[in-house]
Design an enzyme around this catalytic site. Structure first.
Site, short mmCIF file in Angstrom:
data_model
loop_
_atom_site.label_atom_id
_atom_site.label_comp_id
_atom_site.label_asym_id
_atom_site.label_seq_id
_atom_site.Cartn_x
_atom_site.Cartn_y
_atom_site.Cartn_z
N GLU A 75 104.21 45.22 -7.16
CA GLU A 75 102.91 45.19 -7.91
C GLU A 75 102.89 44.60 -9.84
O GLU A 75 103.45 45.44 -9.89
CB GLU A 75 101.62 46.07 -7.65
CG GLU A 75 100.21 45.46 -7.58
CD GLU A 75 99.27 46.55 -7.13
OE1 GLU A 75 99.69 47.70 -6.19
OE2 GLU A 75 98.62 47.19 -7.64
N TYR A 95 84.16 47.69 -11.12
CA TYR A 95 84.62 48.31 -10.05
C TYR A 95 84.46 49.15 -9.08
O TYR A 95 83.29 50.00 -9.15
CB TYR A 95 85.73 49.47 -11.58
CG TYR A 95 87.12 49.59 -10.44
CD1 TYR A 95 88.96 49.44 -10.43
CD2 TYR A 95 87.00 51.21 -9.51
CE1 TYR A 95 89.21 50.09 -9.41
CE2 TYR A 95 87.73 51.87 -8.85
CZ TYR A 95 88.67 51.51 -9.04
OH TYR A 95 90.29 52.32 -8.27
N1 UDP Z 1 97.39 55.20 -14.82
C1 UDP Z 1 97.78 55.69 -15.90
N2 UDP Z 1 99.25 55.50 -15.25
C2 UDP Z 1 99.39 56.10 -13.61
C3 UDP Z 1 97.91 56.01 -13.15
C4 UDP Z 1 96.87 55.00 -13.70
O1 UDP Z 1 98.18 55.11 -17.18
O2 UDP Z 1 100.38 56.30 -12.88
C5 UDP Z 1 95.82 55.25 -16.01
C6 UDP Z 1 95.55 53.12 -15.61
O3 UDP Z 1 95.30 52.94 -16.58
C7 UDP Z 1 94.83 52.94 -14.74
C8 UDP Z 1 93.49 53.80 -14.48
O4 UDP Z 1 94.00 55.14 -15.12
O5 UDP Z 1 93.88 51.68 -14.29
C9 UDP Z 1 93.16 54.42 -13.49
O6 UDP Z 1 93.97 54.63 -11.95
P1 UDP Z 1 93.91 54.41 -10.66
O7 UDP Z 1 94.37 55.22 -10.00
O8 UDP Z 1 92.10 54.71 -10.29
O9 UDP Z 1 93.54 53.03 -10.32
P2 UDP Z 1 93.53 51.87 -9.63
O10 UDP Z 1 94.01 52.37 -7.93
O11 UDP Z 1 91.71 51.70 -9.04
O12 UDP Z 1 94.55 50.87 -9.74
#
Ligand code: UDP
Length: 385
Positions: free
Chosen positions: A302, A350
């Site tokens: 991704e 979101y």
């Molecule tokens: N994030 C990060 N490292 C990770 C996972 C998440 O820095 O390994 C940060 C990143 O900025 C992300 C935010 O935490 O946008 C929220 O994570 P989430 O897993 O909720 O993102 P989603 O699954 O919605 O893409």
């Protein structure tokens, strides 16, 4: 053509489907259109032809909620199997447990700390000069300190959002917990699971009602709205206005598919936190359906990228400039008659799937309560601001 007096719903994703169902059950004629060839919007799932695996075509979607009514609603249309999101992260040439928990801390620092020791250890690294974190960077430095921030959040966030963590709001990171025990569940919600036949099957069943007519591959045209009793718009808010004040910012995603004989990574989602790995995560779809048995595997790398006109919008950016533009569109939308904006794109927020369903149910009920005075139906039932 929309039959005179029908309600028009633009978008056959979760929002549109739920509103359509509620209104059809109350006796209304409803027409649902979607420009894509499938229902379910970005939670669309389909069988991969080569491997037979059910694929989350627009990236991983895991259902989690504390709302019993929403959980019951989803289960009415599809059997849910138990599923807990347990994500792993690669940093350098090591694999860690996520979200950051006692195992991550002990793995990362090469220690064997107990919960209270780990708490004190991380607290000692945190930047206590930051009282009220506004930015994502401050939020991370305040709660986990520089070492964990640099390893797990900085590079991933730069890739995901295409900007610096100090330019993002703290709220983005507040979605993630920090734990001082060995619980590695990504979510703590009471109800969590995966629809056995996929989200597209669930949304198709929601839309399967004699009062609903569904047209796929059908772009919106103003003539359709002119005929309708009311319009529910789950497309992009700025799209309703032809983007004439400018485009609200989104991040888009690109997926690179590959296959493997056997098991490639041993889990559904592996985040790649280093800035020099170009993708953010790798999803091995068969692990989203552990009750199925597949010898072959299909995976997606991704990549997050800037959204250009024509791309699929995924994450609303909501930075300062976007919020100013959003306020102008919201002002205009509030002066429109006969249209209600909803969902992730319609309200430029979101949204988790459960919140999307919750808001769609509330929106439909508000419409039904308004009786014959549909002109009173507001542009938004939830403020996007
Ligand atoms: N994030 C990060 N490292 C990770 C996972 C998440 O820095 O390994 C940060 C990143 O900025 C992300 C935010 O935490 O946008 C929220 O994570 P989430 O897993 O909720 O993102 P989603 O699954 O919605 O893409």
């Amino acid at each position: 053509m929309t039959a005179k007096g029908d309600i028009l719903i633009v978008g056959a994703g979760l929002s549109g489907a739920v509103v359509a169902r509620e209104l059809a059950e109350a006796g209304h004629g409803v027409r649902v259109i979607d420009q894509r060839p499938h229902v379910a919007g970005n939670c669309h799932t389909e069988r991969d032809r080569e491997t037979g695996v059910l694929v989350h075509v627009y990236g991983p979607h895991i259902f989690h909620t504390d709302h019993a009514e929403v959980w019951d609603y989803a289960n009415r249309f599809e059997r849910f199997r138990p599923f807990k999101n347990q994500v792993k992260a690669r940093v350098g040439d090591r694999i860690y447990s996520l979200p950051i928990n006692l195992l991550t801390i002990n793995q990362f620092f090469g220690k064997a700390l107990r919960p209270d020791e780990a708490r004190a250890f991380v607290e000692a690294q945190a930047d206590h000069a930051i009282i009220d974190p506004i930015t994502l960077e401050d939020q991370a430095l305040r709660f986990v300190g520089p070492a964990l921030y640099e390893a797990f959040f900085k590079g991933y966030t730069q890739k995901q959002w295409g900007c610096e963590p100090r330019d993002l709001p703290a709220s983005v990171l507040k979605r993630l917990p920090l734990r001082f025990d060995y619980n590695d569940d990504y979510y703590t919600h009471r109800f969590q699971g995966m629809p056995e036949g996929g989200y597209t099957s669930m949304v198709s069943r929601i839309l399967n009602h004699p009062g609903i007519s569904l047209s796929l591959n059908t772009a919106f045209e103003p003539a359709l709205a002119a005929n309708a009793r009311h319009v529910f718009w789950s497309g992009a808010l700025d799209g309703w206005f032809g983007h004439d004040l400018g485009h609200l910012g989104y991040r888009s995603l690109r997926f690179e598919r590959f296959t493997h004989r056997g098991d490639w990574q041993g889990c559904a989602v592996m985040n790649y936190c280093d800035a020099d790995v170009p993708y953010t995560r790798v999803t091995e779809h068969k692990h989203f359906a552990p009750w199925e048995d597949h010898s072959d595997s299909v995976l997606y790398r991704e990549y997050a990228c800037a959204h250009r006109p024509g791309d699929i919008p995924f994450y609303p950016v909501r930075q300062v400039a976007d919020k100013a533009l959003l306020a102008r569109y919201v002002d205009r939308a509030r002066n429109e008659k006969g249209v209600t904006f909803l969902g992730r794109l319609g309200t430029y927020r979101y949204l988790d799937m459960d919140v999307t369903i919750r808001e769609a149910l509330d929106t439909a009920r508000q419409y039904l309560r308004s009786g014959t005075a549909h002109a009173d139906m507001p542009a938004f039932t939830i403020s996007p601001l």
